[in-house]
Design a protein around this motif. Sequence first.
Motif, short mmCIF file in Angstrom:
data_model
loop_
_atom_site.label_atom_id
_atom_site.label_comp_id
_atom_site.label_asym_id
_atom_site.label_seq_id
_atom_site.Cartn_x
_atom_site.Cartn_y
_atom_site.Cartn_z
N LYS A 1 13.74 -24.24 35.31
CA LYS A 1 14.41 -25.40 35.90
C LYS A 1 14.75 -25.14 37.36
O LYS A 1 14.56 -26.02 38.22
N ALA A 2 15.27 -23.94 37.64
CA ALA A 2 15.62 -23.58 39.02
C ALA A 2 14.37 -23.55 39.90
O ALA A 2 14.39 -24.01 41.04
N GLU A 3 13.28 -23.03 39.36
CA GLU A 3 12.02 -22.97 40.11
C GLU A 3 11.50 -24.37 40.39
O GLU A 3 11.04 -24.66 41.51
N ALA A 4 11.59 -25.25 39.40
CA ALA A 4 11.14 -26.63 39.58
C ALA A 4 12.00 -27.35 40.62
O ALA A 4 11.48 -28.11 41.45
N GLU A 5 13.31 -27.09 40.61
CA GLU A 5 14.21 -27.71 41.58
C GLU A 5 13.92 -27.20 42.99
O GLU A 5 13.92 -27.99 43.95
N ALA A 6 13.67 -25.90 43.11
CA ALA A 6 13.34 -25.32 44.42
C ALA A 6 12.03 -25.91 44.95
O ALA A 6 11.91 -26.22 46.14
N LYS A 7 11.06 -26.09 44.05
CA LYS A 7 9.78 -26.67 44.45
C LYS A 7 9.97 -28.12 44.89
O LYS A 7 9.39 -28.55 45.90
N ARG A 8 10.82 -28.86 44.14
CA ARG A 8 11.07 -30.26 44.50
C ARG A 8 11.72 -30.36 45.87
O ARG A 8 11.33 -31.20 46.69
N LYS A 9 12.70 -29.47 46.13
CA LYS A 9 13.38 -29.49 47.42
C LYS A 9 12.42 -29.13 48.55
O LYS A 9 12.47 -29.71 49.63
N ALA A 10 11.56 -28.14 48.30
CA ALA A 10 10.60 -27.72 49.32
C ALA A 10 9.63 -28.86 49.64
O ALA A 10 9.30 -29.12 50.82
#
Length: 262
Positions: free
Chosen positions: A92-101
Amino acid sequence: MAFARATGKHRRPNRLTRKSANIAGVAALTTTGVIGTLASPALAADTAAAEDTGINQAVSVGGSLADHIDAQAVAQQEAAEQAAAQKKAEEKAEAEAKRKAEAKAKKEREEKERKERAAREAERKRLNSFTSPIPGSYVSTGYKTGGAVWSSGSHTGIDFHAASGTAVHAVGSGTVVEAGWGGSYGNNVVIKMNDGTYTQYGHLSSIGVSVGQSVTPGSQIGLSGATGNVTGPHLHFEARTSPDYGSDIDPIAYLRSHGVSV
């Protein structure tokens, strides 16, 4: 040769007889209280109990060992659940970081495109704009002023006050169609403007452009001077409908129609 089974007092008792004797002995001990004395209640509860199956003795697991096995199974299940939860949180954290990027990259891309559009629009406006041939100067001789100094009997342009060597600029975008000696105009430059009109710059001390060269508003095309038929250094500026002499139009009205304050 056949063997006869031993008889009498020397014959070994059979298995069934031994087992019956053992049971009888245990019963006797129980009656006399010996087993009750040797085995405490706690020891009897926690140790493996012997179970008579009729053939062999089977050992059943005591309560403490079973509890230990159950606790171990529960701990393993909890560890597995925690690992799964941690993996899910990391994903989930990785997906959120990708979304923000991706959102940041999109915002930067849109901002870059906005700046590029703004720059293109500013350049378009600049290329379509007009400026004074000598910014900060003023008109010293007006259009159609009469006098014997002009062969036509009147002034076909306007004169901008300028000391010799002052930078002279193209008033707008266009292409140079004449750059050289112009008779009574001295050194002069004629530019065909993008709107189809023509502008002339006379009495220059030097010329800085050549025929066929494109110019934009404010491009330096030469230096003011006193060449040709003049009484002193200045810039003679004309606006025309064609490159030919006699097609002049009011240069002040021309500049003002293009937003130049004169």
